[in-house]
Structure formats: C-alpha cells, structure tokens
Design an enzyme around this catalytic site. Structure first.
Site, PDB file in Angstrom:
ATOM      1  N   SER A 202      53.697  68.757  60.739  1.00 12.76           N
ATOM      2  CA  SER A 202      53.299  69.704  61.825  1.00 12.76           C
ATOM      3  C   SER A 202      51.910  70.507  61.581  1.00 12.76           C
ATOM      4  CB  SER A 202      54.520  70.852  62.086  1.00 12.76           C
ATOM      5  OG  SER A 202      54.282  71.329  63.300  1.00 12.76           O
ATOM      6  N   GLU A 325      59.611  63.856  69.588  1.00 16.62           N
ATOM      7  CA  GLU A 325      58.818  65.091  68.982  1.00 16.62           C
ATOM      8  C   GLU A 325      59.403  66.354  69.793  1.00 16.62           C
ATOM      9  OE1 GLU A 325      57.395  65.528  66.420  1.00 16.62           O
ATOM     10  OE2 GLU A 325      56.348  63.700  65.498  1.00 16.62           O
ATOM     11  N   HIS A 426      61.211  66.914  66.420  1.00 14.58           N
ATOM     12  CA  HIS A 426      60.182  67.475  65.473  1.00 14.58           C
ATOM     13  C   HIS A 426      60.817  67.929  64.378  1.00 14.58           C
ATOM     14  CE1 HIS A 426      55.920  68.967  64.757  1.00 14.58           C
ATOM     15  NE2 HIS A 426      56.594  70.061  64.536  1.00 14.58           N
TER      16      HIS A 426
END
Length: 522
Positions: A202, A325, A426
C-alpha cells in the site's frame, strides 16, 4: 564492520550487536534473535519537528532492545489493527531486526515498509512479526517506524521563513535514513549490506515506487517487492501548498503563524490531520490528503512519469496488486477510495480537470470497459483499477524495458472472506507474506475453513519472496509453477490462488481501455 565480528553472546538467550551509535542487546530463543526499538535517528521534537532526521546521540552502555519503540503519532482508526497498549510518541524513529544468531555468514537482508495511507500503522503490528519469515528463509529482516500524517507527509515547505524552515517529504527522508542505517550497521546483525531487498505494501509500496526514482536512495537497496502501490498518489508543490494552508485553517492559524506549529501539542496536530485525511478525499475522490510531493529536491519527478522516462533505478522488481483491492474500503466505509457511483463520477471529473488533454470521449471509452459501472461491482472495479491496477501496469511496463521485472496478481481468499464479499481485498495478502495468521482479535479468517489451502498458498508466496531476496529471481525451487519475467511483449502474470497459474496479459481489455497515458492528480 567485518561480518565475522557480528554479534556476541552476553548471556544465554541474548546477543549484543555493536552499531555505529552504540551496543544493542537482542533477545532470542536459539533460532531467531530479535532486536526491537533501536533508535536510528534523534527524536524529531522541538526544533527538529518538520525537519529531516538527524543522527541519534551515541550511547556507551548496552541498550536493551526487548520491546518495540513508540508508534508514530496518528489517529485512532479502527481499520488498522493496533495493540491498544502500544505507546504513541513523537520519539518514534526506531528500527527492529530479526536474524539468526550471527555466525560469520552474511545473509540477505529484507527491509519492510508498512502501509497505512501515509497516516496510519506501525512496525509493531503483529502481522509484521519477523520470526517465521526469518526461520523459513535464513535471512535478516528489518522493520521500522517512520513519521506519518501531518508530521511525515504534510508538505509545509511553502510556509518556510527566514526564521523557520519546514522541510518536505519527511516520511520518505526517514525511510532513507533507515536504509542508510542498514547500509552502515546490518553487518553487525549478520546481514549482507550488498543484498538488500526493500519490500512494502500500500503506501509502503508507494513509498518504494517513489524511492526507486529518488537519486539519493540509489544504491541503498538492490531489489524491490512492491505490493499494491498507489504509485500515482504523488502530488505537486502547488497542490501541497494549498493543502498546507487548509491545515493551518483547521488549526485557526494564519499563514504567518505557521511557526507556532513547532510548539503546539502533538495531539492537536494529529486531530487536524485526521480532519484533513477525511476531508480531502471526500471533496476530491481518488486523492489523498498527505502523500509524497514532487518537491524538485528529494523527489525530482512524478514517479510514474520518471519510470516511463527510464529514470528508475536499475534493480530487479516484483510488483503486483490484489484481485479485489477496493472491496475492503467499501466494507470499512473508508473515504480513502471512492466506492460509490457518485464518488467515482467525481473522480472522473477530477481526472478530466487535471488532465486537459483527456477528452470526454476518452473517459467514455474507459467507462465503457466496465459494463456494470453504475453497480457496486463495476464501481469497485473502476476504483481498483484507477488506484492500483493501472499504476502497477504503467510501472511494470516502463521498468521492464531495462530491468528484470515480475508481475503478480493475488487472487486467493478464504471461504470466509469470499462469503463476506471481501475476497482478495487490499492488504489481505499480508499474512501470506509473513506467515502470521490469527493476528486480529477476533480473527474471522478461517471461520468457514480453508486453513490447509491457505497455508499452502502462504508457503509458496514466502518461498518466492525469499528466493528473490537471495537470488534476485523469484524461483520457488519446489515444483511450483514457473514464473517468467514480465515484458511488454508477453505481459506474463502470476495469478496466486489455490493453484498458481501464469496468464499472458490477464487485464488486456482493461489495459487497452485505459491506454498508456498516465493519469493522476497533481
């Protein structure tokens, strides 16, 4: 320091390593030794607030490193699983090392940058515990804290005066300071300073794609693994100045009163930062309040544009994203990613305003590639591709022109995550990388089963990551599917699931719809 002198036993279960600033005591169980909370920079407080990291004061007595250092000041966002007992303090610039007991044999080094949208997170999160990865790979693992939010990624440099200097990209400067610390000290822990793999997820991954275009960081790491990076979330100096002025407004400070920030309670700075973190992406979906800035000093170019111009460091790269995600942002009702049709439309409006050459017809072509664009499924796909999938492809295409590159897509999800419509959301790959499952309280991962297949997938992920750290090639050497390099000619991508598969150009239609031009906000 000669690696043959690395580490010395002080008493059973402990090892002392001599760093450039002083000796540090690690604690272990015979298989792995852990040093936690080693200072790599001076406390960034007082006149050092909003300034580049400075070296710590040396010490002569052995520093006991049994517990993690304080986590960086941040809001209390329940979406990030943090130990409530962890101390929060501006004096947070510490590094942690896991290693086998040093035996004179230099080992590959892996340095992890945690994520959290540049405003949340800590190296002390249980999912990042390094013991299992070190045991499996016979490596040295480094994790660390760096400044976050307003204290790390709010660019106040436009408010500098003759009497007060504010520096830019402080979080990135902290990360570089860690890499310099690794270069100068990791041999004392049995690590090879010439074989450093930087990996992160990330905003940690976005930090890496940025650092791969930062001249000062060149040579400090020798390969990179980038997981789900928001690589285009890097902004220009003019936009940064606007955000800085808004920050002062939230604190009821005039521009000429910016110097007062140095003496304000840190909790006030964090609260104002939290307001900004929510406000900016709500007003302009698809953007972050605080992120790296193209300051033409530390960061000379927009990173993805620099990749496309051939300016990224010549190092091997693994890069990829997760199949679903955006799902976790909808699940958490987070404003950090647009997950409603209205927000996605606002994002497209912003893209058009920020990219004058982007015609309405061009935007319509992109939207047409998502037949469910007005429904939840299509909205999440659009948001996912804008924030993660396309930036990953743009970076991989460009980097593969001069350096070995491998692309993956993480598709695996346990039955529980599938039932919850999170899927391969995610950050769901993190426990697979470190081998640490069950770190949430309560942890629903295996409520509907799937443990055996999940652990098998995790084993393959770890073996590939570790092989890359050791050999600069992600060969699992265990009968797993061969993973060929990514090139623009084949776009071979490893799909990680119950059974790995290599697919040629799996995102062809989406890639064609978006095109090669880099879109983003400045």
């Amino acid at each position: 320091m000669d690696v043959l002198d690395a580490g010395r036993s002080e008493r059973p279960g402990t090892v002392v390593a001599d760093t450039t600033y002083g000796p540090v005591r690690g604690h272990g169980d015979g298989a792995v030794v852990a040093w936690k909370g080693i200072p790599y920079a001076a406390p960034p407080v007082g006149d050092l607030r909003f300034r580049s990291p400075r070296p710590p004061e040396p010490w002569s007595d052995v520093l006991d490193c049994a517990v993690f250092g304080a986590m960086a000041p941040q809001g209390h966002d329940t979406s990030v699983p943090l130990d409530p007992s962890m101390r929060i303090d501006e004096d947070c610039l510490t590094v942690n090392v896991w290693a086998p007991p040093p035996d004179g044999e230099p080992r590959p080094v892996m340095v992890w940058i945690h994520g959290g949208a540049y405003c949340l997170g800590s190296s002390a999160q249980a999912v990042y515990d390094g013991r299992l990865l070190v045991e499996r790979g016979d490596i040295v693992l480094v994790t660390f804290n760096y400044r976050l939010g307003a204290l790390g990624f709010l660019d106040l440099s436009s408010l500098s005066t003759a009497n007060r200097t504010f520096e830019s990209n402080l979080g990135l400067r902290d990360q570089i300071a860690v890499l310099e610390w690794v270069r100068d000290n990791i041999a004392a822990f049995g690590g090879d300073p010439g074989a450093v793999t930087l990996f992160g997820e990330s905003s940690g991954g976005g930090s890496i794609t940025t650092l791969m275009t930062v001249p000062r960081a060149e040579g400090l790491f020798h390969r990179a693994i980038v997981q789900s990076p928001p690589a285009t979330s890097v902004y220009g100096a003019e936009r940064a100045a606007t955000v800085a002025r808004r920050y002062l407004e939230l604190l009821d400070l005039p521009a000429e009163g910016a110097g007062d920030l140095i003496g304000m309670p840190v909790d006030d700075l964090v609260k104002a930062g939290d307001l900004l973190v929510d406000e900016i992406p709500t007003r302009v979906p698809g953007t972050l309040a605080m992120a790296p800035v193209v300051d033409r000093d530390l960061v000379p170019h927009y990173p993805v544009a620099a990749f496309q111009k051939g300016l990224s460091h010549r190092i091997p790269l693994i890069i990829g994203s997760n199949k679903d995600e955006a799902s976790i942002f909808k699940f958490m009702r987070s404003p950090l990613l647009p997950v409603s049709s209205e927000a996605v439309q606002q994002m497209f409006t912003g893209l058009a305003e920020d990219n004058p050459d982007l015609s309405p017809e061009r935007l319509a072509e992109i939207a047409a590639a998502y037949p469910d664009a007005t429904k939840s499924r299509g909205v999440l796909a659009l948001s996912r591709d804008a924030a993660f999938r396309m930036p990953v492809l743009w970076v991989a295409d460009a980097h593969s022109r001069h350096s070995p590159t491998w692309m993956y897509r993480f598709d695996h999800a346990t039955p529980m995550l599938k039932a919850a419509r999170v899927g391969a959301g995610h950050a769901t790959e993190l426990p697979y990388v470190f081998g640490n499952f069950g770190t949430l309280n309560p942890d629903p991962t295996f409520w509907l089963g799937g443990r055996k297949s999940t652990l098998e997938v995790a084993g393959r992920v770890q073996r590939r990551w570790l092989a890359f750290a050791r050999h600069a090639v992600p060969a699992a050497l265990d009968g797993s599917k061969h993973w060929p390099p990514y090139t623009e000619g084949t776009r071979s991508t490893l799909l990680i699931d119950n059974h790995d598969s290599v697919v040629v150009d799996p995102d062809h239609d989406m890639r064609i719809a978006w095109g090669d031009e880099v879109m983003g906000f400045s």
